[in-house]
Write a protein that holds these residues in place. Sequence first.
Motif, PDB file in Angstrom:
ATOM      1  N   ALA A 221       0.824  -1.209   0.000  1.00 18.99           N
ATOM      2  CA  ALA A 221       0.000   0.000   0.000  1.00 18.99           C
ATOM      3  C   ALA A 221       0.858   1.259   0.000  1.00 18.99           C
ATOM      4  O   ALA A 221       0.539   2.248  -0.681  1.00 18.99           O
ATOM      5  CB  ALA A 221      -0.932  -0.010   1.211  1.00 18.99           C
ATOM      6  N   SER A 222       1.954   1.253   0.744  1.00 15.27           N
ATOM      7  CA  SER A 222       2.829   2.425   0.820  1.00 15.27           C
ATOM      8  C   SER A 222       3.492   2.717  -0.518  1.00 15.27           C
ATOM      9  O   SER A 222       3.661   3.880  -0.906  1.00 15.27           O
ATOM     10  CB  SER A 222       3.899   2.214   1.895  1.00 15.27           C
ATOM     11  OG  SER A 222       3.310   2.154   3.176  1.00 15.27           O
ATOM     12  N   ARG A 223       3.894   1.670  -1.225  1.00 16.68           N
ATOM     13  CA  ARG A 223       4.504   1.875  -2.540  1.00 16.68           C
ATOM     14  C   ARG A 223       3.499   2.499  -3.507  1.00 16.68           C
ATOM     15  O   ARG A 223       3.882   3.320  -4.365  1.00 16.68           O
ATOM     16  CB  ARG A 223       5.016   0.544  -3.095  1.00 16.68           C
ATOM     17  CG  ARG A 223       6.292   0.055  -2.417  1.00 16.68           C
ATOM     18  CD  ARG A 223       6.617  -1.382  -2.786  1.00 16.68           C
ATOM     19  NE  ARG A 223       7.885  -1.794  -2.207  1.00 16.68           N
ATOM     20  CZ  ARG A 223       9.050  -1.787  -2.843  1.00 16.68           C
ATOM     21  NH1 ARG A 223       9.097  -1.395  -4.112  1.00 16.68           N
ATOM     22  NH2 ARG A 223      10.152  -2.169  -2.241  1.00 16.68           N
ATOM     23  N   MET A 224       2.241   2.130  -3.381  1.00 14.60           N
ATOM     24  CA  MET A 224       1.216   2.741  -4.226  1.00 14.60           C
ATOM     25  C   MET A 224       0.979   4.196  -3.831  1.00 14.60           C
ATOM     26  O   MET A 224       0.901   5.089  -4.682  1.00 14.60           O
ATOM     27  CB  MET A 224      -0.079   1.945  -4.114  1.00 14.60           C
ATOM     28  CG  MET A 224       0.010   0.524  -4.649  1.00 14.60           C
ATOM     29  SD  MET A 224      -1.523  -0.407  -4.414  1.00 14.60           S
ATOM     30  CE  MET A 224      -2.645   0.493  -5.499  1.00 14.60           C
ATOM     31  N   ARG A 225       0.878   4.440  -2.531  1.00  9.18           N
ATOM     32  CA  ARG A 225       0.548   5.776  -2.038  1.00  9.18           C
ATOM     33  C   ARG A 225       1.691   6.779  -2.249  1.00  9.18           C
ATOM     34  O   ARG A 225       1.466   7.899  -2.694  1.00  9.18           O
ATOM     35  CB  ARG A 225       0.194   5.703  -0.549  1.00  9.18           C
ATOM     36  CG  ARG A 225      -0.216   7.050   0.063  1.00  9.18           C
ATOM     37  CD  ARG A 225      -0.373   6.924   1.571  1.00  9.18           C
ATOM     38  NE  ARG A 225      -1.421   5.994   1.915  1.00  9.18           N
ATOM     39  CZ  ARG A 225      -2.723   6.311   2.042  1.00  9.18           C
ATOM     40  NH1 ARG A 225      -3.102   7.568   1.817  1.00  9.18           N
ATOM     41  NH2 ARG A 225      -3.602   5.404   2.382  1.00  9.18           N
ATOM     42  N   TYR A 226       2.906   6.388  -1.907  1.00 11.84           N
ATOM     43  CA  TYR A 226       4.013   7.340  -1.878  1.00 11.84           C
ATOM     44  C   TYR A 226       4.941   7.267  -3.088  1.00 11.84           C
ATOM     45  O   TYR A 226       5.590   8.265  -3.427  1.00 11.84           O
ATOM     46  CB  TYR A 226       4.830   7.136  -0.607  1.00 11.84           C
ATOM     47  CG  TYR A 226       4.014   7.318   0.645  1.00 11.84           C
ATOM     48  CD1 TYR A 226       3.415   8.538   0.950  1.00 11.84           C
ATOM     49  CD2 TYR A 226       3.820   6.248   1.528  1.00 11.84           C
ATOM     50  CE1 TYR A 226       2.648   8.699   2.094  1.00 11.84           C
ATOM     51  CE2 TYR A 226       3.057   6.405   2.674  1.00 11.84           C
ATOM     52  CZ  TYR A 226       2.476   7.630   2.958  1.00 11.84           C
ATOM     53  OH  TYR A 226       1.718   7.789   4.080  1.00 11.84           O
ATOM     54  N   ALA A 227       5.012   6.109  -3.738  1.00  8.41           N
ATOM     55  CA  ALA A 227       5.894   5.971  -4.896  1.00  8.41           C
ATOM     56  C   ALA A 227       5.134   5.960  -6.213  1.00  8.41           C
ATOM     57  O   ALA A 227       5.750   5.913  -7.279  1.00  8.41           O
ATOM     58  CB  ALA A 227       6.736   4.702  -4.774  1.00  8.41           C
ATOM     59  N   GLY A 228       3.809   5.977  -6.130  1.00  8.26           N
ATOM     60  CA  GLY A 228       3.003   6.019  -7.344  1.00  8.26           C
ATOM     61  C   GLY A 228       3.010   4.740  -8.145  1.00  8.26           C
ATOM     62  O   GLY A 228       2.677   4.742  -9.337  1.00  8.26           O
ATOM     63  N   GLN A 229       3.394   3.623  -7.525  1.00  7.03           N
ATOM     64  CA  GLN A 229       3.402   2.357  -8.240  1.00  7.03           C
ATOM     65  C   GLN A 229       1.983   1.831  -8.440  1.00  7.03           C
ATOM     66  O   GLN A 229       1.088   2.092  -7.640  1.00  7.03           O
ATOM     67  CB  GLN A 229       4.238   1.325  -7.480  1.00  7.03           C
ATOM     68  CG  GLN A 229       5.716   1.634  -7.432  1.00  7.03           C
ATOM     69  CD  GLN A 229       6.518   0.534  -6.766  1.00  7.03           C
ATOM     70  OE1 GLN A 229       5.980  -0.392  -6.179  1.00  7.03           O
ATOM     71  NE2 GLN A 229       7.843   0.634  -6.857  1.00  7.03           N
ATOM     72  N   SER A 230       1.801   1.071  -9.505  1.00  5.17           N
ATOM     73  CA  SER A 230       0.532   0.399  -9.717  1.00  5.17           C
ATOM     74  C   SER A 230       0.407  -0.763  -8.742  1.00  5.17           C
ATOM     75  O   SER A 230       1.389  -1.173  -8.109  1.00  5.17           O
ATOM     76  CB  SER A 230       0.439  -0.126 -11.151  1.00  5.17           C
ATOM     77  OG  SER A 230       1.365  -1.200 -11.334  1.00  5.17           O
ATOM     78  N   LEU A 231      -0.777  -1.319  -8.626  1.00  3.04           N
ATOM     79  CA  LEU A 231      -0.970  -2.473  -7.746  1.00  3.04           C
ATOM     80  C   LEU A 231      -0.051  -3.614  -8.144  1.00  3.04           C
ATOM     81  O   LEU A 231       0.608  -4.219  -7.292  1.00  3.04           O
ATOM     82  CB  LEU A 231      -2.430  -2.939  -7.814  1.00  3.04           C
ATOM     83  CG  LEU A 231      -2.773  -4.153  -6.945  1.00  3.04           C
ATOM     84  CD1 LEU A 231      -2.787  -3.775  -5.471  1.00  3.04           C
ATOM     85  CD2 LEU A 231      -4.116  -4.761  -7.354  1.00  3.04           C
ATOM     86  N   GLU A 232       0.019  -3.916  -9.423  1.00  2.00           N
ATOM     87  CA  GLU A 232       0.853  -5.016  -9.896  1.00  2.00           C
ATOM     88  C   GLU A 232       2.327  -4.759  -9.621  1.00  2.00           C
ATOM     89  O   GLU A 232       3.047  -5.648  -9.152  1.00  2.00           O
ATOM     90  CB  GLU A 232       0.629  -5.243 -11.391  1.00  2.00           C
ATOM     91  CG  GLU A 232       1.456  -6.358 -11.994  1.00  2.00           C
ATOM     92  CD  GLU A 232       0.970  -7.756 -11.625  1.00  2.00           C
ATOM     93  OE1 GLU A 232       1.602  -8.735 -12.074  1.00  2.00           O
ATOM     94  OE2 GLU A 232      -0.026  -7.881 -10.883  1.00  2.00           O
ATOM     95  N   GLU A 233       2.791  -3.534  -9.880  1.00  3.08           N
ATOM     96  CA  GLU A 233       4.192  -3.202  -9.629  1.00  3.08           C
ATOM     97  C   GLU A 233       4.533  -3.345  -8.151  1.00  3.08           C
ATOM     98  O   GLU A 233       5.554  -3.934  -7.785  1.00  3.08           O
ATOM     99  CB  GLU A 233       4.470  -1.767 -10.075  1.00  3.08           C
ATOM    100  CG  GLU A 233       4.473  -1.564 -11.577  1.00  3.08           C
ATOM    101  CD  GLU A 233       4.547  -0.101 -11.957  1.00  3.08           C
ATOM    102  OE1 GLU A 233       5.020   0.186 -13.078  1.00  3.08           O
ATOM    103  OE2 GLU A 233       4.134   0.760 -11.149  1.00  3.08           O
ATOM    104  N   ALA A 234       3.669  -2.819  -7.289  1.00  2.00           N
ATOM    105  CA  ALA A 234       3.939  -2.840  -5.856  1.00  2.00           C
ATOM    106  C   ALA A 234       3.887  -4.252  -5.295  1.00  2.00           C
ATOM    107  O   ALA A 234       4.756  -4.661  -4.512  1.00  2.00           O
ATOM    108  CB  ALA A 234       2.939  -1.940  -5.132  1.00  2.00           C
TER     109      ALA A 234
END
Length: 324
Positions: free
Chosen positions: A249-262
Amino acid sequence: MTGNKISDNDFALAIHGGAGTILRSKMTREREADYHGGLRRALEAGRIVLADGGSALDAASAAVMALEDEPLFNAGRGAVYTSAGTQEMDAAVMDGRDRSAGAVAGICGPRNPVLAARAVMEHSGHVILIGESALQFCRRQGLAFEEPTYFYTEQRWNALQETLAIRESGADDQDESRKHGTVGAVARDRHGNLAAATSTGGMTAKSPGRVGDSPVIGAGTWADNETCAISATGHGEIFIRYAAAHEIASRMRYAGQSLEEAARAVVIDMLAPAGGSGGVIAVDQAGNVSLPFNCSGMYRGVVRGDGRLLTAIYDEPLIDFRNA
């Protein structure tokens, strides 16, 4: 596996029956069909809720209850045994609308531990209750209880004896299916809300009192409408140490990654090198689904508004098993 953005009135549900599957060499066609059947029944239980406009939380709970009722999976009726020959079950739920959460650990008695976790969330001021106090709370809430014989399965008892014998001999146990197993569900409902639910019997021959990642919010279970809902399965100690679900969740929220990437970055690039064998199921607010795992397989399935019940066990595409 990812999906395209779904319409606002559509839904998505993903489930898992645990990572660390039965080895292909030991899987019979009949056994494989049984596992696909159990996954399909759980998907259908959640699909009915979502198709009727029900909440993601209700759908995830219904799917996990169905998996807990299946002796094939390591949760509820199919829970494994500790080294002392007892059963200790953990479960958690989380509502993505406001991050409400509830969990139980080290219990045996409630027919569906996921309902015990939900009762903690909805009827107490706490997040986690454990052991005998949790059982007393469940009795006060009127939850259905079962006798120990209900939770006994010959398969799990034999697995305990085999694991204890392997330990006594000093050999290395290579069977992932004995090392970890969990069930879980994540959902996105027609209102755009997310929820997650996870339930487990733990690890075969674990030390009594050991608690894994399943009831630890942010490790094995997470839901937040702004990012994603996660249910994990695997080597719980590693998932806890790396806060696996929250990391996605943090990678999506703060790094802008997609669900699949994160999800893939955490499961493949972070957990695997640390010895964190396992996987996750994940869904985001747009209805995209990701199901990465880093071991031999993960019992898993997905259903959307079209009603197709898609399941898989090993490193293979999801299929409609009825037409396979």
